[in-house]
Design an enzyme around this catalytic site. Structure first.
Site, PDB file in Angstrom:
ATOM      1  N   LYS A   1     -30.425 -19.564  19.924  1.00 28.43           N
ATOM      2  CA  LYS A   1     -30.142 -20.831  19.257  1.00 28.43           C
ATOM      3  C   LYS A   1     -31.181 -21.892  19.608  1.00 28.43           C
ATOM      4  CE  LYS A   1     -26.806 -19.237  16.932  1.00 28.43           C
ATOM      5  NZ  LYS A   1     -26.849 -19.186  15.468  1.00 28.43           N
TER       6      LYS A   1
ATOM      7  N   SER B   1     -16.859 -15.155   5.904  1.00 27.63           N
ATOM      8  CA  SER B   1     -15.806 -15.715   6.766  1.00 27.63           C
ATOM      9  C   SER B   1     -16.352 -16.929   7.507  1.00 27.63           C
ATOM     10  CB  SER B   1     -15.312 -14.664   7.778  1.00 27.63           C
ATOM     11  OG  SER B   1     -16.344 -14.348   8.700  1.00 27.63           O
TER      12      SER B   1
ATOM     13  N   SER C   1     -26.246 -23.935  17.730  1.00 25.24           N
ATOM     14  CA  SER C   1     -25.122 -24.113  18.653  1.00 25.24           C
ATOM     15  C   SER C   1     -25.515 -25.067  19.765  1.00 25.24           C
ATOM     16  CB  SER C   1     -24.718 -22.772  19.263  1.00 25.24           C
ATOM     17  OG  SER C   1     -23.848 -22.952  20.367  1.00 25.24           O
TER      18      SER C   1
ATOM     19  N   ILE D   1     -17.551 -20.372   9.155  1.00 21.32           N
ATOM     20  CA  ILE D   1     -18.260 -21.566   8.692  1.00 21.32           C
ATOM     21  C   ILE D   1     -19.032 -21.284   7.406  1.00 21.32           C
ATOM     22  CG2 ILE D   1     -20.205 -23.103   9.286  1.00 21.32           C
ATOM     23  CD1 ILE D   1     -19.028 -22.966  12.200  1.00 21.32           C
TER      24      ILE D   1
ATOM     25  N   TYR E   1     -27.519 -15.407  23.377  1.00 21.31           N
ATOM     26  CA  TYR E   1     -27.169 -16.140  22.164  1.00 21.31           C
ATOM     27  C   TYR E   1     -27.676 -17.584  22.240  1.00 21.31           C
ATOM     28  CZ  TYR E   1     -24.067 -18.261  18.624  1.00 21.31           C
ATOM     29  OH  TYR E   1     -23.556 -18.959  17.550  1.00 21.31           O
TER      30      TYR E   1
ATOM     31  N   THR F   1     -13.134 -19.578  14.459  1.00 22.15           N
ATOM     32  CA  THR F   1     -13.670 -18.621  13.498  1.00 22.15           C
ATOM     33  C   THR F   1     -13.458 -17.197  14.003  1.00 22.15           C
ATOM     34  OG1 THR F   1     -15.864 -18.531  14.505  1.00 22.15           O
ATOM     35  CG2 THR F   1     -15.482 -20.276  12.867  1.00 22.15           C
TER      36      THR F   1
END
Length: 322
Positions: A205, A50, A175, A52, A201, A234
Site C-alpha cells: 500500500k 464485493s 490503506s 468497497i 500488505y 468487508t
C-alpha cells in the site's frame, strides 16, 4: 517525547478510521459534490464483486455511468452485476473476468478493452492480503503480484486510452496501514526474513502511494489520487483479518461509507480542483507520513521502484499471447 507525540497522533488516527470517524467527517461533506449525472462516462472498477469495489460501482451506476466490473470469480461477479442492475436500473453494467495477480492476462485484457471501449475513470480497488507466502503461477509473491504489480500493469496498459479521454482520472484504493511502512525496494517479493502478511500488505500500500505520486508527475492530463477507505466491514477484512474483525466489528464502517471517497474522487468536480497525486481520507487530502516517522524515501528509491515494475511489466507483456 517524540515517541509519545507519534503514539498520540496515531491513536487519534485510528479513531478516525472507524464508523464514528466517518460520521464525524461526513458532517462537513457537501452532498451536492456527488449529486451529479455521469451518463456517457465510462468507469472501470477492479475487485467489484464485493466490498468497497461493489459499493463504489453501485453508486456510480446510480448516477448513470457506464460501469465495467473487473472480477476474478465469474459466478460471484454475475451476482454482483445483477444486483447493481436491479437496484439502480442502469443496464450499462459490463462484466470482465480477470485475475489481477496475472500480469500476462492483464496485458491481454487491456489490449482487447482498448479496442472495444472508451474509459474516463480507472478505479484500482482489487487487492489481497495473503498471510502465508504464496507464489502465483508466474513465480510472483501473491500480495505483490496483486496489489503492486497488477495495479501497475493495468494502469500502465490503460494509460493510452485514458490520455484520449475528457476529465480522465485514476483512483487507487490504498490503506492507512501504509503509514507504518517505509518503501523497501530491496525485497519487493518478501523473500527474506519472517513473512508477515499484514506488513507485506502495508508495504504494498505504501508502494501504491508512491506509484500515484510518480504517475501524477509523468501524466499531466490525467488526475491521479490514492485513498484510505477507513476500516470497513468487508468480506476481505473478515477473511484476512479475523482477529481484528472480531475486536472491531461493532465499530467498522459500512461498505458504502468505505467507498464514499472513491465515489467522490470518481465523479465530483471538486476532487479535480485539488492537485493530482494526493492521498485522501474522507474527501480530504491527508499526509502520507506520520509526524516524526522515518518513513520518507529518497527520490532515487521511488524512481527505482518504477524502473523495476516497468521491467516486470515488459517481461510479461512480451510473453503475453497475442
Amino acid at each position: 517525547m517524540s515517541w509519545y507525540r507519534n503514539t498520540v497522533w496515531f491513536v487519534k488516527g485510528l479513531r478516525e478510521y472507524t464508523r464514528c470517524g466517518y460520521e464525524s467527517a461526513s458532517m462537513h461533506f457537501n452532498p451536492d459534490d456527488v449529486e451529479v449525472n455521469v451518463a456517457g462516462r465510462s468507469f472501470l472498477v477492479t475487485g467489484a464483486n464485493s466490498g468497497i469495489g461493489k459499493a463504489a460501482a453501485k453508486e456510480i451506476a446510480r448516477r448513470g455511468g457506464t460501469v465495467h466490473l473487473v472480477c476474478r470469480n465469474k459466478e460471484r461477479a454475475e451476482v454482483a452485476r445483477d444486483e447493481i442492475v436491479t437496484e439502480t436500473g442502469n443496464q450499462n453494467i459490463f462484466l470482465h473476468v480477470l485475475d489481477i495477480s496475472n500480469p500476462k492476462e492483464i496485458w491481454k485484457f487491456a489490449e482487447n478493452f482498448k479496442n472495444e471501449h472508451k474509459l474516463n475513470v480507472l478505479i484500482n480497488n482489487a487487492g489481497c492480503m495473503v498471510n502465508n507466502r504464496e507464489l502465483t503461477e508466474d513465480g510472483l509473491e501473491k500480495n505483490f503480484a496483486t496489489n503492486t504489480l497488477g495495479t501497475y500493469v493495468l494502469t500502465t496498459a490503460l494509460l493510452p486510452l485514458l490520455e484520449k479521454a475528457a476529465d480522465a482520472r485514476v483512483i487507487t484504493v490504498s490503506s492507512g496501514g501504509m503509514l507504518v511502512q517505509k518503501l523497501n525496494i530491496s525485497d519487493l517479493q518478501s523473500a527474506n526474513g519472517t513473512f508477515d502478511g499484514t506488513m507485506v500488505y502495508a508495504q504494498n500500500k505504501r508502494q501504491q502511494v508512491v506509484l500515484t505520486e510518480q504517475w501524477a508527475k509523468a501524466h499531466r492530463n490525467i488526475h491521479f489520487s490514492v485513498m484510505h477507505p477507513g476500516w470497513a466491514d468487508t468480506p476481505a477484512v473478515r477473511s484476512s483479518m479475523p482477529d481484528f474483525y472480531e475486536k472491531m466489528k461493532n465499530s467498522l464502517r459500512t461498505e458504502a461509507q468505505g467507498a464514499d471517497t472513491v465515489v467522490w474522487l470518481a465523479v465530483s468536480s471538486e476532487a479535480t480542483k485539488l492537485p493530482s497525486g494526493l492521498f485522501f481520507q474522507d474527501r480530504q487530502p491527508v499526509r502520507t507520513h506520520l509526524p516524526l516517522a522515518s518513513t520518507h524515501s529518497p527520490p532515487e528509491d521511488e524512481e527505482k521502484l518504477m524502473e523495476v515494475l516497468e521491467e516486470f511489466s515488459q517481461k510479461f507483456k512480451s510473453t503475453s499471447p497475442g
